[in-house]
Design a protein around this motif. Structure first.
Motif, PDB file in Angstrom:
ATOM      1  N   PRO A 181       1.812  47.032  38.161  1.00 28.79           N
ATOM      2  CA  PRO A 181       1.619  47.675  39.390  1.00 28.79           C
ATOM      3  C   PRO A 181       0.725  48.479  39.592  1.00 28.79           C
ATOM      4  CG  PRO A 181       2.651  48.705  36.954  1.00 28.79           C
ATOM      5  CD  PRO A 181       2.641  47.476  36.597  1.00 28.79           C
ATOM      6  N   VAL A 182      -0.490  48.705  38.814  1.00 26.96           N
ATOM      7  CA  VAL A 182      -1.173  48.916  39.159  1.00 26.96           C
ATOM      8  C   VAL A 182      -2.639  47.868  38.278  1.00 26.96           C
ATOM      9  CG1 VAL A 182      -0.660  51.373  39.529  1.00 26.96           C
ATOM     10  CG2 VAL A 182      -1.180  50.730  37.342  1.00 26.96           C
ATOM     11  N   SER A 183      -3.864  48.382  38.923  1.00 30.26           N
ATOM     12  CA  SER A 183      -5.335  47.989  37.840  1.00 30.26           C
ATOM     13  C   SER A 183      -5.521  48.451  36.872  1.00 30.26           C
ATOM     14  CB  SER A 183      -6.416  47.496  39.236  1.00 30.26           C
ATOM     15  OG  SER A 183      -5.716  46.493  40.021  1.00 30.26           O
ATOM     16  N   GLY A 184      -6.398  47.834  35.475  1.00 30.98           N
ATOM     17  CA  GLY A 184      -6.570  48.628  34.769  1.00 30.98           C
ATOM     18  C   GLY A 184      -6.228  47.701  33.948  1.00 30.98           C
ATOM     19  N   ARG A 185      -6.629  48.575  32.317  1.00 26.54           N
ATOM     20  CA  ARG A 185      -6.657  48.185  31.080  1.00 26.54           C
ATOM     21  C   ARG A 185      -5.457  47.844  30.233  1.00 26.54           C
ATOM     22  NH1 ARG A 185     -10.542  45.572  29.502  1.00 26.54           N
ATOM     23  NH2 ARG A 185     -12.223  47.119  30.607  1.00 26.54           N
ATOM     24  N   VAL A 186      -4.510  46.803  30.165  1.00 27.54           N
ATOM     25  CA  VAL A 186      -2.963  47.377  29.488  1.00 27.54           C
ATOM     26  C   VAL A 186      -3.362  46.776  28.060  1.00 27.54           C
ATOM     27  CG1 VAL A 186      -3.220  44.121  28.942  1.00 27.54           C
ATOM     28  CG2 VAL A 186      -1.404  45.463  29.621  1.00 27.54           C
ATOM     29  N   GLY A 187      -2.461  47.997  27.069  1.00 30.30           N
ATOM     30  CA  GLY A 187      -2.510  48.234  25.793  1.00 30.30           C
ATOM     31  C   GLY A 187      -1.454  47.154  24.879  1.00 30.30           C
ATOM     32  N   MET A 188      -0.266  47.961  24.091  1.00 35.80           N
ATOM     33  CA  MET A 188       0.139  46.287  23.291  1.00 35.80           C
ATOM     34  C   MET A 188       0.983  46.291  23.349  1.00 35.80           C
ATOM     35  SD  MET A 188      -0.717  48.939  19.361  1.00 35.80           S
ATOM     36  CE  MET A 188      -0.201  47.238  18.722  1.00 35.80           C
ATOM     37  N   ILE A 207       0.077  50.230  31.136  1.00 32.13           N
ATOM     38  CA  ILE A 207      -1.170  50.336  31.827  1.00 32.13           C
ATOM     39  C   ILE A 207      -2.263  51.473  32.272  1.00 32.13           C
ATOM     40  CG2 ILE A 207      -2.283  48.770  34.002  1.00 32.13           C
ATOM     41  CD1 ILE A 207      -0.868  47.249  34.325  1.00 32.13           C
ATOM     42  N   PHE A 208      -3.337  51.709  31.683  1.00 33.91           N
ATOM     43  CA  PHE A 208      -3.760  52.708  31.831  1.00 33.91           C
ATOM     44  C   PHE A 208      -5.226  52.440  32.944  1.00 33.91           C
ATOM     45  CE2 PHE A 208      -2.700  52.979  27.339  1.00 33.91           C
ATOM     46  CZ  PHE A 208      -2.151  54.415  27.405  1.00 33.91           C
ATOM     47  N   SER A 209      -4.971  52.874  34.538  1.00 35.11           N
ATOM     48  CA  SER A 209      -6.089  52.535  35.448  1.00 35.11           C
ATOM     49  C   SER A 209      -7.666  52.865  34.451  1.00 35.11           C
ATOM     50  CB  SER A 209      -5.581  53.031  36.502  1.00 35.11           C
ATOM     51  OG  SER A 209      -5.645  55.085  36.140  1.00 35.11           O
ATOM     52  N   SER A 210      -8.804  52.739  35.488  1.00 38.78           N
ATOM     53  CA  SER A 210      -9.724  53.126  34.322  1.00 38.78           C
ATOM     54  C   SER A 210     -10.650  53.573  35.462  1.00 38.78           C
ATOM     55  CB  SER A 210     -11.015  52.168  33.609  1.00 38.78           C
ATOM     56  OG  SER A 210     -10.514  51.139  35.087  1.00 38.78           O
ATOM     57  N   GLU A 211     -10.513  53.677  36.562  1.00 38.98           N
ATOM     58  CA  GLU A 211     -11.594  53.840  37.888  1.00 38.98           C
ATOM     59  C   GLU A 211     -10.473  54.475  39.433  1.00 38.98           C
ATOM     60  OE1 GLU A 211     -14.930  54.071  39.783  1.00 38.98           O
ATOM     61  OE2 GLU A 211     -14.819  53.587  38.181  1.00 38.98           O
ATOM     62  N   PRO A 212     -11.316  55.651  39.622  1.00 39.54           N
ATOM     63  CA  PRO A 212     -11.969  56.599  38.545  1.00 39.54           C
ATOM     64  C   PRO A 212     -11.147  57.189  37.699  1.00 39.54           C
ATOM     65  CG  PRO A 212     -11.220  57.781  40.541  1.00 39.54           C
ATOM     66  CD  PRO A 212     -10.501  56.223  40.746  1.00 39.54           C
ATOM     67  N   MET A 213     -11.809  58.098  36.678  1.00 43.92           N
ATOM     68  CA  MET A 213     -11.063  58.947  35.498  1.00 43.92           C
ATOM     69  C   MET A 213     -11.258  60.627  36.054  1.00 43.92           C
ATOM     70  SD  MET A 213      -9.776  56.678  33.104  1.00 43.92           S
ATOM     71  CE  MET A 213     -10.114  56.850  31.549  1.00 43.92           C
ATOM     72  N   TYR A 214     -10.332  61.025  35.279  1.00 48.64           N
ATOM     73  CA  TYR A 214      -9.844  62.465  35.382  1.00 48.64           C
ATOM     74  C   TYR A 214     -10.392  62.988  33.664  1.00 48.64           C
ATOM     75  CZ  TYR A 214      -7.042  61.813  39.138  1.00 48.64           C
ATOM     76  OH  TYR A 214      -5.751  61.513  40.455  1.00 48.64           O
ATOM     77  N   VAL A 215     -10.364  64.097  34.042  1.00 53.92           N
ATOM     78  CA  VAL A 215     -10.804  65.136  33.045  1.00 53.92           C
ATOM     79  C   VAL A 215     -10.462  66.309  32.856  1.00 53.92           C
ATOM     80  CG1 VAL A 215     -12.999  66.365  31.774  1.00 53.92           C
ATOM     81  CG2 VAL A 215     -13.021  63.993  32.459  1.00 53.92           C
ATOM     82  N   THR A 216      -9.710  66.635  32.477  1.00 49.50           N
ATOM     83  CA  THR A 216      -8.794  68.245  31.981  1.00 49.50           C
ATOM     84  C   THR A 216      -9.344  69.028  30.986  1.00 49.50           C
ATOM     85  OG1 THR A 216      -6.180  67.608  31.397  1.00 49.50           O
ATOM     86  CG2 THR A 216      -6.668  66.998  33.412  1.00 49.50           C
ATOM     87  N   PHE A 217      -9.761  70.028  31.926  1.00 56.31           N
ATOM     88  CA  PHE A 217     -10.389  71.610  30.616  1.00 56.31           C
ATOM     89  C   PHE A 217     -10.027  72.674  31.186  1.00 56.31           C
ATOM     90  CE2 PHE A 217     -12.825  70.515  34.518  1.00 56.31           C
ATOM     91  CZ  PHE A 217     -13.338  71.662  35.176  1.00 56.31           C
ATOM     92  N   PRO A 218      -9.587  73.652  30.665  1.00 57.95           N
ATOM     93  CA  PRO A 218      -9.057  74.893  30.409  1.00 57.95           C
ATOM     94  C   PRO A 218     -10.182  76.188  30.353  1.00 57.95           C
ATOM     95  CG  PRO A 218      -9.460  74.971  28.010  1.00 57.95           C
ATOM     96  CD  PRO A 218     -10.048  73.393  28.916  1.00 57.95           C
ATOM     97  N   LYS A 278     -16.457  58.718  38.017  1.00 57.58           N
ATOM     98  CA  LYS A 278     -16.745  57.602  38.323  1.00 57.58           C
ATOM     99  C   LYS A 278     -16.551  57.313  37.126  1.00 57.58           C
ATOM    100  CE  LYS A 278     -19.500  57.629  41.821  1.00 57.58           C
ATOM    101  NZ  LYS A 278     -21.135  57.573  43.208  1.00 57.58           N
ATOM    102  N   ASN A 279     -16.292  55.450  36.353  1.00 57.51           N
ATOM    103  CA  ASN A 279     -16.173  55.331  35.283  1.00 57.51           C
ATOM    104  C   ASN A 279     -15.926  53.125  35.772  1.00 57.51           C
ATOM    105  OD1 ASN A 279     -15.667  54.582  32.560  1.00 57.51           O
ATOM    106  ND2 ASN A 279     -13.667  54.630  33.356  1.00 57.51           N
ATOM    107  N   PRO A 280     -17.612  53.016  35.816  1.00 57.50           N
ATOM    108  CA  PRO A 280     -17.766  51.780  36.483  1.00 57.50           C
ATOM    109  C   PRO A 280     -17.837  51.057  35.089  1.00 57.50           C
ATOM    110  CG  PRO A 280     -19.561  52.953  36.698  1.00 57.50           C
ATOM    111  CD  PRO A 280     -18.682  53.913  36.462  1.00 57.50           C
TER     112      PRO A 280
END
Length: 388
Positions: A181-188, A207-218, A278-280
């Protein structure tokens, strides 16, 4: 005689007072001398006010923009898989095949029903036209015409129904080829070939998409409010964010803070912010931990002190302020960093003198000896030599 005794007693008392007075003076001078000798050498700096850009650290977590569980949308035995675990896959790429025979049969049935009904409708249309001519010549009754018209309309409705069933059958047959359903790296692979799958939501893989990536922080509510104060004239501009990976390395691309949650977490008193990176090269992986520095867009005039001058105990951050050669413990409040300095929001003013070197031997409310950096280094070297 009595007068001589009085004089003698006065002389003796005078000598006693003179002796003890001299002794007290000597002890006071010795105490002063010892105090100067034992006062630890320290270096001091004068607190300055500067126009600074606020920089605040925070723990962070890396997340994919899309995290999608791949599931079966029709039931059947899993017959093929077309990828290896860990592969990068593109949106629309076929990942699995579910046995297609049953769904192909239903598709063919639906097509046949559509074709049969279409043929009947064509015949009914022709019959209706012929009957319409005969009705005008009174060769056929109006009731017969109405009957044919009703049958024609029923066939139209039936054709629409069969076309809907055909569309559903085509969709189900298409679902036998499970696509990304999306582009990304497939898991187990969670369900292997040979197993029966159904539409209950059983996960085949993720599937985890890899571009772009999010970073969350408090950020604490207090710190977030401070950012709003600093950036009050520039709130719509995304803030710069630097990322440090779990191994301590600085990530080569800077991100931008483009989202903040709409509520403060009452249990922690913090608000969650998110930055996009970015995560090229695929270095950022979903679920990894690290830390970030978020920067204000604008600057603020505030006292700053070297981070090395700031100590901390359970009551908070503090410095030693020198007043008349006495070290005074002074608690401060900070609001982030600027370079190697803390930005002080409370506790110090420009012109205050704080201890920056020799802190390890300083005791609160005790004398200190202010020296140069060179003299402090020399004193520390001499102490090392004495210990040898």
């Amino acid at each position: 005689m009595k007068k001589n005794i009085i004089i003698l007693v006065s002389v003796i008392l005078g000598l006693i007072l003179l002796r003890y007075g001299f002794s007290a003076i000597m002890q006071f001078k010795m105490a002063q001398s010892m105090s100067k000798m034992t006062a630890p050498p320290v270096t001091v700096e004068e607190v300055k006010t500067d126009s600074v850009r606020v920089k605040v650290p925070s723990p962070a977590r890396v997340l994919s923009e899309h995290r999608v569980d791949v599931v079966a949308r029709v039931s059947g035995f899993l017959t093929k898989s077309y990828f290896k675990e860990g592969d990068y896959v593109h949106k629309g790429q076929v990942l699995f095949e579910i046995e297609p025979e049953q769904w192909l049969y239903e598709l063919q049935q639906a097509k046949a029903s559509v074709e049969d009904t279409r043929a009947k409708l064509i015949y009914a249309e022709k019959q209706l036209k012929r009957t319409e001519i005969l009705v005008k010549k009174d060769y056929v009754s109006k009731a017969s015409y109405d009957q044919l018209l009703s049958e024609r309309d029923a066939l139209k409705s039936q054709l629409a129904l069969y076309r809907a069933k055909l569309s559903d059958a085509q969709r189900n047959y298409g679902y036998t080829r499970v696509k990304a359903p999306v582009s990304g790296r497939v898991g187990m692979i969670e369900t292997t070939v040979g197993n029966f799958v159904n539409v209950s939501g059983e996960k085949l893989t993720t599937i985890f998409s890899s571009e772009p990536m999010y970073v969350t922080f408090p950020l604490s509510a207090k710190t977030y409010a401070y950012f709003l104060k600093v950036d009050k004239n520039n709130l719509k501009t995304p803030r710069k964010v630097e990322l440090y990976l779990s191994n301590g390395d600085k990530y080569e691309y800077d991100g931008v803070q483009d989202f903040q949650d709409n509520a403060i977490d009452q249990s922690s008193g913090s608000i969650i912010l998110r930055a996009t990176f970015k995560n090229p090269d695929g270095k950022l992986i979903n679920g990894d931990y690290g830390s970030v520095f978020i920067f204000s867009n604008d600057t603020i005039d505030s006292p700053i002190v070297p981070q090395t001058a700031v100590l901390e105990n359970p009551q908070g951050k503090y410095v030693y302020k020198v007043v008349d050669d006495i070290a005074k413990m002074t608690f401060i409040e900070t609001e982030g960093q600027s370079g190697s300095n803390w930005i002080v929001s409370k506790g110090l003013n420009a012109g205050d003198k704080i201890i920056t070197g020799g802190l390890q031997k300083v005791t609160a409310n005790q004398p200190v000896k202010v020296v140069t950096k060179e003299e402090l280094a020399q004193s520390e070297n001499e102490q090392k030599d004495d210990k040898k």
